[in-house]
Design a protein around this motif. Sequence first.
Motif, short mmCIF file in Angstrom:
data_model
loop_
_atom_site.label_atom_id
_atom_site.label_comp_id
_atom_site.label_asym_id
_atom_site.label_seq_id
_atom_site.Cartn_x
_atom_site.Cartn_y
_atom_site.Cartn_z
N UNK A 108 0.75 -1.16 0.04
CA UNK A 108 -0.09 -0.06 0.03
C UNK A 108 0.77 1.15 0.14
N UNK A 109 1.75 1.30 0.97
CA UNK A 109 2.80 2.37 0.95
C UNK A 109 3.54 2.55 -0.52
N UNK A 110 3.82 1.46 -0.91
CA UNK A 110 4.86 1.54 -2.21
C UNK A 110 3.81 2.12 -3.34
N UNK A 111 2.55 1.71 -3.42
CA UNK A 111 1.81 2.30 -4.39
C UNK A 111 1.56 3.58 -4.22
N UNK A 112 0.99 3.91 -3.03
CA UNK A 112 0.78 5.19 -2.85
C UNK A 112 1.86 6.36 -2.98
N UNK A 113 2.87 5.92 -2.47
CA UNK A 113 3.99 7.10 -2.40
C UNK A 113 4.87 6.95 -3.50
N UNK A 169 5.41 9.59 -6.64
CA UNK A 169 7.05 9.95 -7.01
C UNK A 169 6.99 9.81 -8.66
N UNK A 170 6.42 8.56 -9.20
CA UNK A 170 6.35 8.32 -10.54
C UNK A 170 5.29 9.18 -11.30
N UNK A 171 4.40 9.49 -10.61
CA UNK A 171 3.37 10.44 -11.35
C UNK A 171 2.21 9.70 -12.10
N UNK A 172 2.07 8.26 -11.75
CA UNK A 172 0.93 7.60 -12.41
C UNK A 172 -0.16 7.94 -11.73
N UNK A 173 -1.45 7.72 -12.29
CA UNK A 173 -2.75 8.04 -11.72
C UNK A 173 -3.03 6.88 -10.71
N UNK A 174 -3.81 6.98 -9.53
CA UNK A 174 -4.09 6.05 -8.75
C UNK A 174 -4.87 4.87 -9.42
N UNK A 175 -5.64 5.37 -10.56
CA UNK A 175 -6.61 4.46 -11.30
C UNK A 175 -5.68 3.41 -11.87
#
Length: 78
Positions: free
Chosen positions: A18-23, A28-34
Motif C-alpha cells: 500500500x505504501x509503495x503504491x501510494x508514495x 513519485x512516478x506520477x501515475x494515476x491512482x487508477x
Amino acid sequence: MGLYANRPFAIAPYMGENAFIAFTVVKALGYSWQAALAAVFLAGVLFLLLTLFRLRQRLVRLFPVPCGIALQWGLVYF
C-alpha cells in the motif's frame, strides 16, 4: 484473508505494498491512482492464474535448491 485463515499477521506484509503504491508509484512516478490499482489487480489475476494452472510449482522447481533457499531468506529480510 487474515480473518478467514485466522492468521491476521499473514496480511501484514501486504501493507507495505500500500505504501509503495501510494508514495512511489502514484506520488513519485506520477501515475494515476487508477493505473496503479489496475496494475495491482492485473498482478493479482496473474498470480491467481499461475496458481490455478500449477505453474508456480513448475517455476519454483526451475531453480536449484540453494538458489531457492537464498531467495526465501532474501524475502524474509526484505
